[in-house]
Design a protein around this motif. Structure first.
Motif, PDB file in Angstrom:
ATOM      1  N   VAL A   1      17.195  77.462 -11.001  1.00 50.50           N
ATOM      2  CA  VAL A   1      17.307  78.560 -10.037  1.00 50.50           C
ATOM      3  C   VAL A   1      16.133  78.537  -9.059  1.00 50.50           C
ATOM      4  O   VAL A   1      16.284  78.888  -7.876  1.00 50.50           O
ATOM      5  CB  VAL A   1      17.472  79.930 -10.737  1.00 50.50           C
ATOM      6  N   SER A   2      14.973  78.075  -9.535  1.00 51.49           N
ATOM      7  CA  SER A   2      13.822  77.965  -8.654  1.00 51.49           C
ATOM      8  C   SER A   2      14.077  76.891  -7.584  1.00 51.49           C
ATOM      9  O   SER A   2      13.849  77.113  -6.386  1.00 51.49           O
ATOM     10  CB  SER A   2      12.595  77.627  -9.507  1.00 51.49           C
ATOM     11  N   LEU A   3      14.572  75.740  -8.019  1.00 53.44           N
ATOM     12  CA  LEU A   3      14.897  74.673  -7.067  1.00 53.44           C
ATOM     13  C   LEU A   3      16.013  75.093  -6.113  1.00 53.44           C
ATOM     14  O   LEU A   3      15.987  74.780  -4.916  1.00 53.44           O
ATOM     15  CB  LEU A   3      15.327  73.404  -7.816  1.00 53.44           C
ATOM     16  N   ALA A   4      17.004  75.796  -6.633  1.00 52.44           N
ATOM     17  CA  ALA A   4      18.125  76.233  -5.790  1.00 52.44           C
ATOM     18  C   ALA A   4      17.622  77.153  -4.683  1.00 52.44           C
ATOM     19  O   ALA A   4      18.065  77.061  -3.530  1.00 52.44           O
ATOM     20  CB  ALA A   4      19.187  76.932  -6.639  1.00 52.44           C
ATOM     21  N   THR A   5      16.668  78.018  -5.029  1.00 53.68           N
ATOM     22  CA  THR A   5      16.101  78.927  -4.025  1.00 53.68           C
ATOM     23  C   THR A   5      15.326  78.132  -2.977  1.00 53.68           C
ATOM     24  O   THR A   5      15.419  78.408  -1.775  1.00 53.68           O
ATOM     25  CB  THR A   5      15.202  79.979  -4.702  1.00 53.68           C
ATOM     26  N   THR A   6      14.587  77.117  -3.427  1.00 50.22           N
ATOM     27  CA  THR A   6      13.882  76.230  -2.489  1.00 50.22           C
ATOM     28  C   THR A   6      14.870  75.529  -1.556  1.00 50.22           C
ATOM     29  O   THR A   6      14.675  75.478  -0.335  1.00 50.22           O
ATOM     30  CB  THR A   6      13.077  75.162  -3.266  1.00 50.22           C
ATOM     31  N   ALA A   7      15.935  74.986  -2.141  1.00 48.63           N
ATOM     32  CA  ALA A   7      16.954  74.294  -1.339  1.00 48.63           C
ATOM     33  C   ALA A   7      17.523  75.232  -0.285  1.00 48.63           C
ATOM     34  O   ALA A   7      17.742  74.847   0.869  1.00 48.63           O
ATOM     35  CB  ALA A   7      18.078  73.781  -2.247  1.00 48.63           C
TER      36      ALA A   7
ATOM     37  N   PHE B   1      23.425  86.206 -11.962  1.00 48.55           N
ATOM     38  CA  PHE B   1      22.393  85.475 -12.712  1.00 48.55           C
ATOM     39  C   PHE B   1      21.550  86.472 -13.512  1.00 48.55           C
ATOM     40  O   PHE B   1      21.313  86.298 -14.711  1.00 48.55           O
ATOM     41  CB  PHE B   1      21.524  84.682 -11.727  1.00 48.55           C
ATOM     42  N   ALA B   2      21.120  87.537 -12.821  1.00 50.92           N
ATOM     43  CA  ALA B   2      20.296  88.560 -13.483  1.00 50.92           C
ATOM     44  C   ALA B   2      21.082  89.255 -14.595  1.00 50.92           C
ATOM     45  O   ALA B   2      20.552  89.501 -15.683  1.00 50.92           O
ATOM     46  CB  ALA B   2      19.805  89.576 -12.446  1.00 50.92           C
TER      47      ALA B   2
ATOM     48  N   ALA C   1      14.673  86.114 -10.304  1.00 57.20           N
ATOM     49  CA  ALA C   1      15.587  85.329 -11.151  1.00 57.20           C
ATOM     50  C   ALA C   1      14.796  84.438 -12.108  1.00 57.20           C
ATOM     51  O   ALA C   1      15.105  84.349 -13.301  1.00 57.20           O
ATOM     52  CB  ALA C   1      16.520  84.492 -10.280  1.00 57.20           C
ATOM     53  N   GLU C   2      13.758  83.802 -11.576  1.00 54.19           N
ATOM     54  CA  GLU C   2      12.940  82.913 -12.410  1.00 54.19           C
ATOM     55  C   GLU C   2      12.220  83.713 -13.502  1.00 54.19           C
ATOM     56  O   GLU C   2      12.163  83.296 -14.658  1.00 54.19           O
ATOM     57  CB  GLU C   2      11.927  82.202 -11.514  1.00 54.19           C
ATOM     58  N   THR C   3      11.668  84.865 -13.111  1.00 56.23           N
ATOM     59  CA  THR C   3      10.998  85.730 -14.083  1.00 56.23           C
ATOM     60  C   THR C   3      11.971  86.156 -15.178  1.00 56.23           C
ATOM     61  O   THR C   3      11.642  86.141 -16.373  1.00 56.23           O
ATOM     62  CB  THR C   3      10.461  87.002 -13.377  1.00 56.23           C
ATOM     63  N   LEU C   4      13.171  86.547 -14.768  1.00 64.00           N
ATOM     64  CA  LEU C   4      14.171  87.018 -15.731  1.00 64.00           C
ATOM     65  C   LEU C   4      14.483  85.949 -16.769  1.00 64.00           C
ATOM     66  O   LEU C   4      14.533  86.240 -17.967  1.00 64.00           O
ATOM     67  CB  LEU C   4      15.459  87.405 -14.994  1.00 64.00           C
ATOM     68  N   VAL C   5      14.696  84.730 -16.322  1.00 67.48           N
ATOM     69  CA  VAL C   5      15.108  83.696 -17.277  1.00 67.48           C
ATOM     70  C   VAL C   5      13.919  83.245 -18.124  1.00 67.48           C
ATOM     71  O   VAL C   5      14.076  82.915 -19.308  1.00 67.48           O
ATOM     72  CB  VAL C   5      15.851  82.534 -16.577  1.00 67.48           C
ATOM     73  N   THR C   6      12.709  83.290 -17.540  1.00 65.76           N
ATOM     74  CA  THR C   6      11.513  82.984 -18.339  1.00 65.76           C
ATOM     75  C   THR C   6      11.350  84.018 -19.451  1.00 65.76           C
ATOM     76  O   THR C   6      11.112  83.671 -20.615  1.00 65.76           O
ATOM     77  CB  THR C   6      10.249  82.987 -17.446  1.00 65.76           C
TER      78      THR C   6
ATOM     79  N   ALA D   1      12.370  92.375 -23.989  1.00 66.45           N
ATOM     80  CA  ALA D   1      13.765  92.636 -23.603  1.00 66.45           C
ATOM     81  C   ALA D   1      13.857  93.894 -22.741  1.00 66.45           C
ATOM     82  O   ALA D   1      14.641  93.954 -21.786  1.00 66.45           O
ATOM     83  CB  ALA D   1      14.642  92.774 -24.843  1.00 66.45           C
ATOM     84  N   LEU D   2      13.020  94.877 -23.055  1.00 62.93           N
ATOM     85  CA  LEU D   2      13.012  96.109 -22.255  1.00 62.93           C
ATOM     86  C   LEU D   2      12.509  95.836 -20.831  1.00 62.93           C
ATOM     87  O   LEU D   2      13.065  96.337 -19.861  1.00 62.93           O
ATOM     88  CB  LEU D   2      12.120  97.166 -22.913  1.00 62.93           C
ATOM     89  N   GLU D   3      11.454  95.027 -20.728  1.00 62.55           N
ATOM     90  CA  GLU D   3      10.927  94.663 -19.409  1.00 62.55           C
ATOM     91  C   GLU D   3      11.996  94.010 -18.536  1.00 62.55           C
ATOM     92  O   GLU D   3      12.056  94.222 -17.333  1.00 62.55           O
ATOM     93  CB  GLU D   3       9.785  93.654 -19.560  1.00 62.55           C
ATOM     94  N   LEU D   4      12.796  93.228 -19.200  1.00 62.21           N
ATOM     95  CA  LEU D   4      13.845  92.496 -18.500  1.00 62.21           C
ATOM     96  C   LEU D   4      14.833  93.435 -17.799  1.00 62.21           C
ATOM     97  O   LEU D   4      15.346  93.129 -16.722  1.00 62.21           O
ATOM     98  CB  LEU D   4      14.576  91.655 -19.550  1.00 62.21           C
TER      99      LEU D   4
END
Lengths: 218, 218
Positions: free
Chosen positions: A27-33, A193-194, A128-133, A147-150
């Motif tokens: 998702v990080s690369l996709a955002t860069t693209a 995604f989120a 998105a990156e934070t969420l999946v991390t 999980a609550l932070e998410l």
């Protein structure tokens, strides 16, 4: 017997964490693209989806074999079925990253994202990156607090999504309908995604606490 | 022991077929709400989603208990896990019908769908209903032939989706960006609905034949 069962389940969990890391890169690369209109990076994301599908299939097969061999009940059985579902969420998140890359590819050499909404997509990519991390951490440590932070991060994504619509619907939107369609779909991909990241976290919380819903602390 | 297991699995399958029928009604009503700008029908669809969620949860719990009690292996275990996944697809299809109804509700008393694209959504509604009806047949009869037909119906949905974009992107589109956004999202909801119907069919085919992919006859 039970030891090898634990080992196998731990190993499956490690695979899920690794899968979450790969989805984060995607998702990080996709955002860069998307933001750089970089077709090479877009292609890398598109090529990176098949390995995620294969990982999901391998995790499913291992879960299946574990149930068939060990006949687990109660929490053990629930843990394995949860692992299968998490693999399915993560695979879908990978698909959504690929969808984002494909929009970038389709508009190349132009950018799908006009200047006005670049900051929103930049931020959506970060969230998105934070969420999946964090989803990876929740899986690895069965961490109910994380999980609550998410859920909060998901709220941030919803806000970005609304901001996107405000921009596109503003009276001064000069980019026409095609760009509006791209942005609508891109917004939807990040939002879904989120949603799946939250779903991963909720599955772990349910497994740990037996509670179906995450409620924020009083 | 084995007889009660068969009975329970047959009963779960009957529940899935009933769930498919309910999802068919939901998407049909949602299309009516959309085309007639009928807020009462939209509300009925929105209220009808919670029972589908409950059915899914009940099916999951029964599948879980069946695995825990009977410790099935091989095809029996695969059948139960497939049932859980089908319940999940059908629930998601219900969500998408609800999303369609919510767009209708949001634009009431106006119609979200301008005259030019009414025929496309009318047809998309029909195809969606056909898809979920056939998915029900595939589940009930483990009918691999019907599963193949379903792939064709999905192609029809993809064509409708492309037609929608052509209409919205035509030079004479007079309805502005907000309507274009609505139509983009609606198109996406119908498309995803169809994807999940195909997914249901493929799961049954895999269960029956052990083949992961449906290929059309030569």
């Amino acid at each position: 017997m039970r030891d090898s069962y634990r080992e196998e389940l731990d190993d499956i969990r490690a695979c899920l964490v690794e899968m979450a890391n790969s989805v984060g890169s995607q998702v990080s690369l996709a955002t860069t693209a998307l933001l750089d209109a970089d077709v090479t990076v877009a292609d890398r994301v598109i090529a990176g989806d098949a390995p995620l599908d294969a990982t999901r299939e391998s995790i499913e097969q291992r879960c299946f074999n574990l149930i068939a061999r060990q006949a687990p009940v109660a929490t053990d059985l629930r843990a394995i079925i949860t692992a299968m579902r998490i693999a399915s969420d993560l695979e879908r998140m990978g698909d959504l990253a690929e969808h984002i890359a494909k929009v970038a590819r389709m508009r190349f050499p132009d950018s799908a994202v006009p200047q006005e909404v670049r900051p929103v997509f930049l931020e959506a990519g970060h969230v998105a990156e934070t969420l999946v991390t964090k989803a990876g951490t929740v899986i690895a440590k069965r961490d109910v607090e994380a999980a609550l932070e998410l859920e909060d991060d998901d709220d941030a994504m919803d806000k970005l999504h609304r901001q996107l619509f405000r921009e596109v619907l503003s009276d001064v939107w000069p980019h026409g309908v095609e760009t509006a369609i791209d942005i609508t779909l891109l917004g939807r991909y990040y939002e879904r995604f989120a949603d799946h990241a939250v779903s991963v976290a909720r599955r772990v919380v349910f497994l740990v606490t037996g509670e179906r819903r995450v409620t924020t602390a009083p």
